[in-house]
Every structure is written in C-alpha cells, then in structure tokens.
Motif scaffolding. Structure first.
Motif, PDB file in Angstrom:
ATOM      1  N   ALA A 184       0.591  -0.560  -0.187  1.00 23.96           N
ATOM      2  CA  ALA A 184      -0.086   0.201  -0.030  1.00 23.96           C
ATOM      3  C   ALA A 184       1.032   1.643   0.156  1.00 23.96           C
ATOM      4  N   LYS A 185       1.911   1.342   0.935  1.00 24.27           N
ATOM      5  CA  LYS A 185       3.188   2.545   1.333  1.00 24.27           C
ATOM      6  C   LYS A 185       3.575   3.059  -0.462  1.00 24.27           C
ATOM      7  N   MET A 186       3.931   1.308  -1.199  1.00 21.66           N
ATOM      8  CA  MET A 186       4.681   1.641  -2.148  1.00 21.66           C
ATOM      9  C   MET A 186       3.397   1.891  -3.900  1.00 21.66           C
ATOM     10  N   GLY A 187       1.784   2.264  -3.036  1.00 15.31           N
ATOM     11  CA  GLY A 187       0.634   2.795  -4.088  1.00 15.31           C
ATOM     12  C   GLY A 187       0.257   1.719  -4.859  1.00 15.31           C
ATOM     13  N   ILE A 188       0.632   0.195  -4.324  1.00 13.32           N
ATOM     14  CA  ILE A 188       0.290  -1.011  -5.644  1.00 13.32           C
ATOM     15  C   ILE A 188      -0.938  -1.679  -4.588  1.00 13.32           C
ATOM     16  N   LEU A 189      -1.931  -1.085  -5.976  1.00 15.58           N
ATOM     17  CA  LEU A 189      -3.347  -2.211  -5.690  1.00 15.58           C
ATOM     18  C   LEU A 189      -3.645  -3.477  -5.177  1.00 15.58           C
ATOM     19  N   VAL A 190      -3.887  -3.655  -4.590  1.00  9.86           N
ATOM     20  CA  VAL A 190      -3.986  -5.423  -4.035  1.00  9.86           C
ATOM     21  C   VAL A 190      -5.396  -6.209  -4.252  1.00  9.86           C
ATOM     22  N   VAL A 191      -5.413  -7.881  -4.619  1.00  8.77           N
ATOM     23  CA  VAL A 191      -6.512  -8.295  -4.881  1.00  8.77           C
ATOM     24  C   VAL A 191      -6.365  -9.473  -4.486  1.00  8.77           C
ATOM     25  N   THR A 192      -6.769 -10.380  -3.884  1.00  5.78           N
ATOM     26  CA  THR A 192      -6.513 -11.814  -2.952  1.00  5.78           C
ATOM     27  C   THR A 192      -6.909 -12.876  -2.978  1.00  5.78           C
ATOM     28  N   ASP A 193      -6.548 -13.340  -2.911  1.00  4.86           N
ATOM     29  CA  ASP A 193      -7.779 -14.663  -2.815  1.00  4.86           C
ATOM     30  C   ASP A 193      -7.840 -15.183  -4.012  1.00  4.86           C
ATOM     31  N   ILE A 194      -6.776 -15.211  -5.840  1.00  7.69           N
ATOM     32  CA  ILE A 194      -7.632 -15.179  -6.860  1.00  7.69           C
ATOM     33  C   ILE A 194      -7.308 -16.825  -6.949  1.00  7.69           C
ATOM     34  N   GLU A 195      -8.466 -17.481  -7.054  1.00  7.42           N
ATOM     35  CA  GLU A 195      -8.432 -18.712  -6.838  1.00  7.42           C
ATOM     36  C   GLU A 195      -7.700 -19.516  -8.179  1.00  7.42           C
ATOM     37  N   ARG A 196      -7.244 -21.196  -7.769  1.00 14.89           N
ATOM     38  CA  ARG A 196      -7.098 -21.958  -8.506  1.00 14.89           C
ATOM     39  C   ARG A 196      -6.663 -22.142 -10.596  1.00 14.89           C
ATOM     40  N   THR A 197      -8.273 -22.815 -10.362  1.00 18.29           N
ATOM     41  CA  THR A 197      -9.515 -22.784 -11.168  1.00 18.29           C
ATOM     42  C   THR A 197      -9.286 -21.302 -11.748  1.00 18.29           C
ATOM     43  N   ASP A 198      -9.099 -20.600 -11.287  1.00 20.09           N
ATOM     44  CA  ASP A 198      -9.529 -19.015 -12.312  1.00 20.09           C
ATOM     45  C   ASP A 198      -8.248 -18.067 -12.784  1.00 20.09           C
ATOM     46  N   VAL A 199      -7.111 -18.665 -12.488  1.00 26.00           N
ATOM     47  CA  VAL A 199      -5.729 -18.276 -13.409  1.00 26.00           C
ATOM     48  C   VAL A 199      -5.966 -18.644 -14.823  1.00 26.00           C
ATOM     49  N   GLU A 200      -5.969 -19.408 -15.448  1.00 23.43           N
ATOM     50  CA  GLU A 200      -6.166 -19.613 -16.864  1.00 23.43           C
ATOM     51  C   GLU A 200      -6.547 -18.521 -17.311  1.00 23.43           C
ATOM     52  N   PHE A 201      -7.746 -18.338 -16.923  1.00 24.51           N
ATOM     53  CA  PHE A 201      -8.947 -17.201 -17.932  1.00 24.51           C
ATOM     54  C   PHE A 201      -8.257 -15.656 -17.157  1.00 24.51           C
ATOM     55  N   VAL A 202      -7.924 -15.964 -16.254  1.00 24.48           N
ATOM     56  CA  VAL A 202      -6.852 -14.495 -15.706  1.00 24.48           C
ATOM     57  C   VAL A 202      -5.417 -13.954 -16.636  1.00 24.48           C
ATOM     58  N   CYS A 203      -5.327 -15.067 -17.016  1.00 26.14           N
ATOM     59  CA  CYS A 203      -3.836 -14.882 -17.827  1.00 26.14           C
ATOM     60  C   CYS A 203      -4.259 -14.577 -18.922  1.00 26.14           C
TER      61      CYS A 203
END
Length: 348
Positions: free
Chosen positions: A183-202
């Motif tokens: 947060a201090k570095m100004g980076i937006l974080v989205v957590t808990d990405i499911e393993r099954t969603d990784v291929e679609f996201v990529c």
C-alpha cells in the motif's frame, strides 16, 4: 431414417448469417421466453449474443465452434436482473484489499499474478521456536520485516502497480505487513485468486503466473487501461473491474445481478442456455420452426418414404415417423389442447 430426417430439415430450414445480430437475438429471445427471467429477455438476449460473438473473433462467419468456458459468469447478490452487464474485461467478485490507505483506482495498470506467498517462510514440518529473551524476539521480527520488504521491493522494481495473489493452502498467501508495504508503494492488491481462475485471468490480461519472486520481470506483466473498485448499485458490494484490456485470449465476463440466490442461479442457467443456442447456430447455421412443426414435417415426409420403399426399411421409417409424432402430441397435451385432434389435423 435419422439421416433422411436431417436432410429434410435442412431443406426446410432458414439459413442463418452469423453477422445478422438481430436474427440471433430473436432466436435467443425465443429460448428465454420459457424461463423465469423471460421478462428480462430484452436485456439478456442481446447480452448473451454479444458475449458469444465477442469471443468468436473479427470474422464470426468463419467460426465452426465456440468454447463457452471463455465466457466467465460472476454472480453478485443485490440489485435486480436488469443490472446485469457484459464487461469487456475482467471482474472479481470481491473488492481490492484495503490496508494502510492503499490505492483503489489505477490507470494504465501493469498487472502481476503471483503464486508465491508474501509472508514469512515456514519449514516443511511443524516446528516451535522458543524465544527466551526480548532481543531474540526483536531480531526475529526484524528479519521477518526485512524478508517481506525485500519481496515487495522486487515487485515494485518489476514495474507492477496491481498485484493479484493466488490463494495458498500451505501457508498464508499474504499477511498484514506485506499488504502495508504494498500500500505504501502505491500498489493495488487483489487477494485470494482461485487456482481454477488463473488460466482465464492470464488469457484475458496477457500476463504470466509467477511462481517465485526472483522470476518476476516486466515481460510477465499484463496490462489494462483502468483497474479499480466499483460499488454496485442496490447492494453496496464492491467488485474489482479490469477494463481496457488487450484481451489476447478473446474472453468475456458477464456480471450477473439478482435480489436473491434463487434468481441469480436461474439467471445464470438462462444466460448459459441462451449462449448454447448461439453455439448451436455456430456449429449448424440453420433455423427451423418450433412448436413441433419441424418434427411433424419430418414425420409426414418419412411416412411418404415408407410407402415408396419395401421390406425392413419401410417398417423402420414408419416406426421413426410414429416416434416423432410424440413431440407435437406432448406439446399439445401440455398446452391443455386435445392432442389427438391436433396431431390428426397436423397430419392433413
């Protein structure tokens, strides 16, 4: 007999042009007319058509099949079905992680999908560290802080300003300290990405999953025009939207809204059925009349064929024709009409 029926129906069918969006919307609207969400068909029919046409590429008339797994359904409770929308990008059904005043909107995003854990290392076996004095405790905390800070610096050095963290089952995928540094570095974080969603996201963002912090480089980052939290009307829930993506894998996301779980589940099924209609038209570009008309036509033509042929084939054609008549009979029965009268009238 089945092959003869197929030939007869093709001769009686209306050809469909995949470039004619209005004809496709009308076909889908017919499919949705029997669903619970039929009153929303004016919204859902064009949405289903656009979601499938969007993944067919620039020349939909040349496509021979379509994979509906390229269309991701994101259900979000609240609002009404009328709030459902097609997002030309990516949506996660939870907001970004808010810690230490981190950003919630990022323009010209460089996105890293990390599969390593932003937390203190852990041994393979259960262990206990016994600390006898305050100096040792301070040293452990200092080393942990230094370890996590180094990892966060490497992420920042790669040029990433949005980090997607895959869910981990071995240990904490992140901790409060790592979220604070990011947060201090100004980076937006989205957590808990499911393993099954990784291929679609990529495929959507054009990024590469990074298994270790040392292998993180600018070439493995995805891009998006804008990433940010969006408050959904009618519920107050937040989702993260990625818009302005290059979308090299040609994917689409449908954000479904509904006032309760039952409506959401029904809307999901209905939209999927509508997309299956378009997929069927991509595979076989013909439309036939409904209401048992096509089956009756095939049955009549088969009866004529049965009279012209002899032997075993004749009996097979007649039996197949009788079986086809069950469909208009059942439809008439369900509609509260007199099925025998209807089928007799259709035979004429």
């Amino acid at each position: 007999a089945a092959e003869k029926c197929t030939d007869m129906l093709k001769a009686a069918a209306t050809p469909v042009d995949m470039g004619d969006r209005d004809a496709l919307v009308n076909a889908v609207r017919t499919c949705l007319s029997s669903k619970v969400v039929s009153q929303n068909s004016d919204l859902l029919a064009p949405l289903a058509v656009d979601s499938v046409l969007g993944i067919l590429g620039p020349n939909p008339s040349e496509a021979v099949n379509v994979d509906l797994r390229d269309v991701r359904m994101v259900e979000q409770l609240g609002g009404t079905v009328d709030d459902t929308e097609l997002v030309p990008g990516l949506v996660f059904d939870k907001g970004s992680t808010k810690t230490a005043g981190g950003p919630s909107q990022i323009e010209n995003a460089k996105i890293a999908l990390i599969q390593f854990c932003l937390s203190a290392p852990k041994t393979d076996m259960d262990n206990n560290v016994v600390v006898s004095d305050y100096a040792a405790m301070d040293r452990i905390l200092r080393d942990e802080r230094k370890y996590i800070l180094n990892m966060c610096k490497k992420i920042k050095k790669s040029g990433a300003n949005v980090v997607l963290i895959q869910k981990s089952i071995l240990r904490d995928a992140y901790n409060e300290l790592s979220l604070h540094f990011l947060a201090k570095m100004g980076i937006l974080v989205v957590t808990d990405i499911e393993r099954t969603d990784v291929e679609f996201v990529c495929r959507t963002l054009g990024c590469v999953p990074v298994p270790h912090v040392d292998s993180l480089s600018p070439e493995k980052l995805g891009t998006a025009g804008h990433v940010g939290d969006v408050v959904l009307p009618g519920s107050g829930h937040k989702v993260v939207k990625f818009v302005g993506v290059a979308n090299p894998g040609r994917t689409a996301t449908v954000l479904l809204r509904g006032s309760n779980e039952l409506v959401l589940a029904e809307a999901n099924r209905s939209v999927h059925d509508a997309q299956c209609v378009i997929r069927s038209l991509v595979k076989e570009r013909h439309l036939v009349a409904g209401g048992g008309a096509a089956e009756t036509e095939a049955s009549l033509r088969l009866r004529e064929l049965a009279l012209e042929t002899s032997g075993m084939d004749s009996h097979c054609f007649k039996a197949y024709a009788d079986a086809l008549e069950v469909i208009p009979y059942t439809l008439a029965e369900n509609a509260g009409l007199k099925p025998i009268d209807i089928v007799t009238a259709l035979r004429k």
